[in-house]
Design an enzyme around this catalytic site. Structure first.
Site, mmCIF file in Angstrom:
data_model
loop_
_atom_site.group_PDB
_atom_site.id
_atom_site.type_symbol
_atom_site.label_atom_id
_atom_site.label_comp_id
_atom_site.label_asym_id
_atom_site.label_seq_id
_atom_site.Cartn_x
_atom_site.Cartn_y
_atom_site.Cartn_z
ATOM 1 C CG ASP A 1 43.479 59.630 33.851
ATOM 2 O OD1 ASP A 1 43.478 60.171 32.731
ATOM 3 O OD2 ASP A 1 42.654 58.765 34.184
ATOM 4 C CE LYS B 1 44.179 53.994 29.184
ATOM 5 N NZ LYS B 1 43.895 55.120 28.291
ATOM 6 C CG HIS B 2 43.128 54.303 34.361
ATOM 7 N ND1 HIS B 2 42.335 53.417 33.693
ATOM 8 C CD2 HIS B 2 43.144 55.444 33.618
ATOM 9 C CE1 HIS B 2 41.857 53.985 32.593
ATOM 10 N NE2 HIS B 2 42.342 55.216 32.523
ATOM 11 C CG HIS C 1 36.527 61.984 32.904
ATOM 12 N ND1 HIS C 1 36.804 60.644 32.759
ATOM 13 C CD2 HIS C 1 37.272 62.622 31.963
ATOM 14 C CE1 HIS C 1 37.684 60.476 31.780
ATOM 15 N NE2 HIS C 1 37.984 61.660 31.280
ATOM 16 C CG ASP D 1 43.867 58.089 25.986
ATOM 17 O OD1 ASP D 1 44.204 57.293 26.869
ATOM 18 O OD2 ASP D 1 43.869 59.321 26.147
ATOM 19 N NE ARG E 1 38.818 52.498 28.679
ATOM 20 C CZ ARG E 1 39.055 53.564 29.429
ATOM 21 N NH1 ARG E 1 38.067 54.092 30.155
ATOM 22 N NH2 ARG E 1 40.252 54.118 29.470
#
Length: 553
Positions: free
Chosen positions: A298, A212-213, A225, A113, A182
């Protein structure tokens, strides 16, 4: 033995030897060769080719090499093992040599990444760049192209051939700490254009881009996560917002897409995350949108994947059935883990599942043939000399400073330009050495107060109560703001008759509603020296900033 029998025997032996000699480097059209290889593979080899494992230590463990010997398809370089980039290159060389000893000599996809901005898994001397939102503020597709090009030149020299970038999630939820800067923008079309340019720059440098995503992480503040984010929007909103950037990238034949652990209950009524949904990946992405490249999950160690599936083995199974070609795990599985043993056994009892695994392995091998037999592939065995020569990119250093200048945005103009002649007595407050260095160049008599970048509540209180009261004899307070606690430190000087300048070098939303500062500049970047220098140069009147905030307040 008759001549006729000898000829037949020779033909038989020659035919058999040709079959056994078939490997990845055989001179044959890529599609045909990929089919022949997958036809000859065992179930172990087929399933292994769909897995991508990361490792935690500085060097790959013996367990990872055991997987490579079994036929592992891909590895992932995570940020916890990359401070020594020479060791990264050595590790990749060692793993590729091990893969080259396999029956079919199939090289590994090696991913990381390296998005730019604050997502930079390969550390060491690699460039810290302004990032996507800074690109969006500048608004130039060429900036996106060259950002990807220079980033990928660096990681290519290490033997990394796949980058999990660009992120084309939209800046829809301004409270999101998982996406934030991002994102290029909150506008789907702008994001599609800039994302396409980024992917093209990556490919030009010789690294496979992965968007992504899918289908979009922008409208949630939750991190997959730790939880399964639920994005409760209707299909019309979804189609006209989340899908638009992907349509742009698919038209440009982007080679890889990462599926996100994201639930859209109004669209996939089962509540399954997109990464485990056949509707999202097979019916929508491949069927309706016409996508033909690789689909990569992912990280399957995220709660967002396992909470729905109930177990890792079931999550891996569902991910393959949904249409993913590569299943990513941040940890290297043990050889007897159920995610392996149960799915390998299922291949012997469920013909449909075996065919799906074989199809995924075919996609992976065909993509590898297309990439590694091109003229622009990353080296299998990276040259240590190039690591020192090319990292950081010398051309990139000049470009990233120029790009940072194009991105600087004036949130509030106030006293600009502010030079050493009209600033009075200056106090610099911040945590980054580049901020103090660039500040001193422009305000040579300024005083300094340093605090940690990750300033906790106790340190924040200590700075406010113990350090700032003795630092009031100044006219201008210039603060480098990276967090809410940095803003609290700056707020100490509110209503004290000081000229307060805020340089926001991370999320611009931190300073959106501030009315007590004289001047506010936006840089959008995490720990980026280029953005810090650009904001101070703009403040000093060295150029007129032209960046535009890439989202609606």
């Amino acid at each position: 033995m008759s001549v006729k029998k000898s000829i037949c025997l020779f033909a038989l032996l020659f035919g058999l030897s040709s079959v056994f000699a078939l490997d990845f480097w055989t001179d044959m059209p890529n599609e045909q060769l990929a089919r022949k290889i997958t036809d000859q593979m065992t179930d172990t080899e087929l399933l292994s080719q769909t897995f991508m494992f990361g490792w935690a230590g500085a060097e790959p463990p013996e367990l990872l090499y055991q997987w490579v010997n079994r036929g592992l398809g891909s590895v992932k370089v995570f940020g916890w093992n990359t401070d020594d980039i020479h060791l990264v290159a050595q590790s990749i060389t060692s793993l590729q040599k091990a893969a080259g000893k396999g029956r079919f000599k199939i090289p590994l996809f090696v991913a990381t990444d390296q998005e730019g901005g604050w997502i930079r898994h390969v550390k060491g001397d690699t460039s810290i760049t302004p990032g996507n939102m800074a690109i969006g503020a500048g608004g130039y597709p060429a900036d996106s192209w060259y950002t990807a090009y220079y980033i990928c030149q660096e990681i290519k020299d290490l033997g990394i051939n796949m980058n999990f970038a660009p992120t084309i999630d939209l800046f829809t939820d301004h409270d999101s700490t998982i996406i934030g800067t991002r994102a290029f923008s909150d506008d789907p079309v702008t994001t599609g254009i800039l994302g396409s340019a980024f992917a093209a720059g990556s490919s030009a440098a010789g690294v496979i881009p992965t968007v992504k995503h899918f289908p979009g992480h922008g409208d949630t503040s939750l991190d997959s996560h730790g939880k399964l984010p639920v994005i409760d929007i209707d299909f019309n909103t979804f189609k006209n917002r989340e899908l638009v950037p992907y349509i742009y990238l698919i038209r440009e034949n982007v080679p890889a897409v990462m599926s996100g652990h994201l639930s859209f209950p109004q669209i996939e009524t089962s509540g399954a995350p997109a990464s485990l949904s056949k509707y999202f990946l097979t019916d929508l992405l491949r069927g309706q949108l016409g996508y033909k490249g690789l689909i990569i999950t992912d990280d399957m160690m995220m709660v967002g994947a396992t909470i729905y599936a109930g177990s890792l083995s079931e999550a891996f199974k569902m991910a393959l059935e949904a249409g993913n070609d590569i299943i990513l795990s941040s940890t290297t599985a043990r050889l007897n883990e159920s995610l392996w043993t149960k799915n390998l056994e299922l291949m012997t009892t469920d013909p449909d599942f075996r065919e799906r695994v074989k199809d995924a392995a075919y996609h992976v091998i065909k993509a590898k043939l297309d990439y590694f037999k091109s003229e622009n592939a990353a080296p299998l065995y990276p040259d240590p000399k190039k690591v020192d020569q090319d990292i950081p990119s010398r051309e990139g250093e000049k470009f990233f400073l120029e790009q940072a200048c194009r991105s600087v945005t004036v949130q509030k103009k106030g006293t600009m330009p502010l030079t050493k002649d009209n600033a009075g007595r200056v106090l610099l407050l911040g945590s980054l050495s580049s901020f103090f260095q660039a500040g001193k160049q422009r305000y040579p008599d300024s005083a300094e107060l340093h605090f940690n970048y990750d300033t906790g509540p106790n340190e924040t209180l200590w700075v406010i109560e113990q350090k700032l009261p003795a630092l009031t004899n100044y006219d201008t307070i210039i603060v480098c703001v990276s967090s809410e606690n940095h803003l609290k430190i700056a707020e100490y000087y509110k209503d004290k008759g000081k000229r307060i300048v805020l340089l926001a070098n991370m999320s611009p939303t931190l300073v959106e509603n501030i009315d007590w500062a004289d001047t506010i500049l936006l840089g959008y970047s995490w720990r980026c020296d280029y953005s810090i220098k650009a904001m101070l140069a703009a403040l000093n009147g060295e150029f007129v900033p032209s960046g535009v905030k890439p989202y609606k307040d």
